[in-house]
Design an enzyme around this catalytic site. Structure first.
Site, short mmCIF file in Angstrom:
data_model
loop_
_atom_site.label_atom_id
_atom_site.label_comp_id
_atom_site.label_asym_id
_atom_site.label_seq_id
_atom_site.Cartn_x
_atom_site.Cartn_y
_atom_site.Cartn_z
N ASP A 164 0.91 -1.14 0.00
CA ASP A 164 0.00 0.00 0.00
C ASP A 164 0.95 1.19 0.00
OD1 ASP A 164 -1.48 2.28 0.88
OD2 ASP A 164 -3.10 0.91 1.38
N HIS A 165 1.13 1.81 -1.15
CA HIS A 165 2.24 2.76 -1.24
C HIS A 165 2.07 3.97 -0.32
CE1 HIS A 165 -0.20 4.97 -4.24
NE2 HIS A 165 0.56 6.01 -3.95
N HIS A 216 -5.69 2.87 0.87
CA HIS A 216 -4.95 4.04 1.37
C HIS A 216 -5.70 4.78 2.49
CE1 HIS A 216 -2.79 3.05 -2.14
NE2 HIS A 216 -3.46 3.79 -3.00
O1 LIG Z 1 -3.20 3.77 -5.72
C1 LIG Z 1 -3.54 4.78 -6.30
O2 LIG Z 1 -2.99 5.95 -5.92
C2 LIG Z 1 -2.96 7.05 -6.81
C3 LIG Z 1 -2.65 8.28 -5.96
O3 LIG Z 1 -1.39 8.10 -5.35
P1 LIG Z 1 -0.53 9.35 -4.89
O4 LIG Z 1 0.66 8.76 -4.25
O5 LIG Z 1 -0.23 10.14 -6.13
O6 LIG Z 1 -1.38 10.14 -3.95
C4 LIG Z 1 -4.26 7.22 -7.55
O7 LIG Z 1 -4.11 8.21 -8.55
C5 LIG Z 1 -4.65 5.92 -8.21
O8 LIG Z 1 -5.93 6.04 -8.80
C6 LIG Z 1 -4.69 4.79 -7.20
O9 LIG Z 1 -4.82 3.55 -7.88
#
Ligand SMILES: O=C1O[C@H](COP(=O)(O)O)[C@@H](O)[C@H](O)[C@H]1O
Ligand SMILES: NC(=O)C1=CN([C@@H]2O[C@H](COP(=O)(O)OP(=O)(O)OC[C@H]3O[C@@H](n4cnc5c(N)ncnc54)[C@H](OP(=O)(O)O)[C@@H]3O)[C@@H](O)[C@H]2O)C=CC1
Length: 515
Positions: free
Chosen positions: A190-191, A253
């Protein structure tokens, strides 16, 4: 996390990193740049190799050229095509393979063993699946059948989201993977958990004496979590139209961020202790008992045609690969309760959406107002104290307190204490993927999600999705470039609150700085 180790300086052990999906978007934008940054930071052991795997044909030189271009475009470090680069690039090889072809895995095994000998790698293998989740089960099975898991060292599987579409499909996926890998060998990405300020929430809460005594329902009125994006669905319309905001951002997230805010202090800073505390929060989320409750507490929206910065923006239904009659939500907001002693009665308002006015991830903790206002009768009424955790793109912590306006006899006005981390660390702040790859290679699973967390999050989200499927949650529209449906404001107004401005605009409320 191992106790008492300085993890920032620990090198990854010698290993082969397999990037399945090496010709794809994620590998290009995030994974190759992350590997290069680790190398430049001295965090990657010299005894490493990377094997990119995908179906497209590529010579070794073409593949290394792809990697070079991705680094030039997306990495925080750049490189010349010099001898140092060529030495680094020699560690990269490509294997064209369809993951359904078992013979290909046997060939991959030979290639791996040759590289392990060449670079003196002790048989450790990290398999990163930057692939569609439908392929996770087959890859795992074929890795086993093809003898890829019979090396001398450890095997680890890193998998991308989405982990399933609902609890049932996630459980099935998990079962397939678990036939091959043990839970402790699986690293579910989960980045958001790799983001600097998300990790800082834990430190801020548990390393400062003045937060913890206030961190409960006696002192906190509500908590607001915003994950706003200015982008639409870009090239991912096909995937997104199937998933929607609730599954794309909410199940993972958003709820992970909520657990970091709400969890109890773990007794030790070990991965399992932290994950135990996080899963308790997810289990304490009050489930919406009926479709009616979903309707009253959750707002869903989809963007229509709009504009931002003088630019015309198309409606969601006009986006590439999106059904022209789609009812998929690009926005959702919810009022959530964590039913435990600490948080009973405190609403958590969460919202996320595409095509909002700003790209921002922010948590606002609104404290309860003072029991009496001894300054009543003044020009300005007392504002509540706020603690703002700025995750992205600004990183930092902002506290709004009340103070006497300088020079005035007794006028009270809000003032800010602003720790702007991104102003200090700037663009050198490690990217989430870099940190998570480093962690996985060192066997630290703290910032990866465990199966019980994923399952609990799905069971909470499934109730919302089920109600929506039965049409018990009207799809509201909002113009692209706006803050989402009006109903999301009403959600807070019903409780006497409002969304606080995000992304630095809160400063507008700080009266004496302005006047
Ligand atoms: O996992 C995802 O995250 C991105 C947003 O990530 P961020 O690090 O740029 O805040 C999102 O645009 C995407 O739809 C989703 O799959
Ligand atoms: N891109 C992003 O920003 C994010 C992506 N993710 C997730 O990461 C995963 C990958 O996403 P992304 O890189 O965008 O996807 P892409 O569609 O860009 O890439 C998919 C990759 O899979 C390979 N592939 C597809 N089928 C096979 C097969 N049968 N055998 C071998 N290789 C195959 C493709 O290569 P080829 O066609 O050459 O075989 C390609 O390299 C997905 O699960 C996605 O949801 C998660 C968060 C963010």
């Amino acid at each position: 996390m191992a106790e008492n180790q300085n993890l920032d300086t620990l090198k990854t052990p010698g290993a082969v990193f397999f990037i399945f999906g090496a010709t794809g978007d994620l590998a290009r934008r995030k994974l190759f740049p992350a590997i290069y940054s680790l190398y430049r930071e001295g965090k990657l052991d010299e005894d490493f190799a990377v094997i990119g795997v995908a179906r497209r044909p590529r010579t070794q030189e073409e593949f290394r050229e792809d990697v070079y271009r991705s680094i030039q475009e997306f990495c925080r470090y750049s490189s010349e095509q010099d001898s140092e680069w060529h030495a680094f690039a020699q560690h990269f090889e490509y294997k064209s393979l369809d993951i359904n072809n078992i013979d290909g895995f046997r060939e991959l095994r030979e290639q791996t063993e040759q590289l392990e000998t060449k670079f003196n790698i002790p048989g450790n293998r990290l398999f990163y699946l930057a692939l569609a989740p439908e392929l996770f089960g087959s890859v795992s099975f074929n890795l086993m059948k093809g003898g890829m898991l019979d090396g001398e060292g450890w095997n680890r599987l890193v998998i991308e989201k989405p982990f399933g579409y609902d609890l049932e499909s996630a459980a099935k996926l998990n079962e397939e993977i678990r036939k091959v890998f043990k839970e402790e060998e699986i690293y579910r990405i989960d980045h958001y958990l790799g983001k600097e300020m998300v990790q800082n929430i834990e430190v801020m809460r548990f390393a400062n004496a003045f937060f913890e005594p206030l961190w409960n329902n006696k002192h906190i009125a509500n908590i607001q979590i915003t994950l706003g994006e200015t982008v639409g669905v870009e090239e991912r319309g096909g995937y997104y139209d199937h998933a929607g905001a609730l599954r794309d951002m909410g199940q993972n997230h958003m709820l992970q961020l909520l657990t970091m805010i709400a969890m109890e202090p773990p007794s030790r800073l070990l991965a399992e202790d932290i994950r135990d505390e996080k899963v308790k929060v997810l289990r304490s989320l009050r489930p919406y008992a009926s479709h009616e409750e979903v309707k009253n507490n959750v707002v869903r929206g989809q963007y229509t045609h709009g504009s931002a910065g003088g630019k015309d923006l198309p409606a969601y239904r006009e986006e590439d690969k999106v059904n022209s009659e789609s009812n998929t939500e690009t926005y959702f907001a919810a009022r959530v309760f964590v039913d435990n002693f600490r948080w009973a009665g405190v609403p958590f308002y969460i919202r996320t959406g595409k095509r909002l006015p700003v790209k921002t991830t922010e948590v606002v903790v609104e404290f309860k107002r003072m029991p009496t206002n001894v300054y009543l009768g003044q020009k300005h009424s007392l504002e509540p104290n706020l603690l703002v955790i700025r995750v992205n793109p600004m990183e930092g912590i902002y506290v709004k307190i009340n103070a006497k306006k300088p020079g005035s006899e007794s006028e009270i006005a809000p003032v800010a204490m602003d720790f702007c981390q991104s102003c200090i660390v700037g663009i050198n702040s490690p990217e989430a993927y870099e940190r998570l790859l480093h962690d996985a290679a060192r066997g630290d699973s703290t910032y990866f999600t465990r199966w019980d967390e994923v399952a609990s999050a799905w069971s909470f989200v499934d109730r919302i999705a089920n109600a929506w499927r039965e049409n018990q949650g009207e799809l509201e529209s909002y113009p692209a470039g706006s803050w989402g449906p009006k109903r999301a404001d009403e959600l807070l107004e019903e409780d006497g609150f409002h969304w606080w401005p995000v992304n630095g605009q809160l400063e507008d409320n700080v009266v004496w700085l302005k006047n």
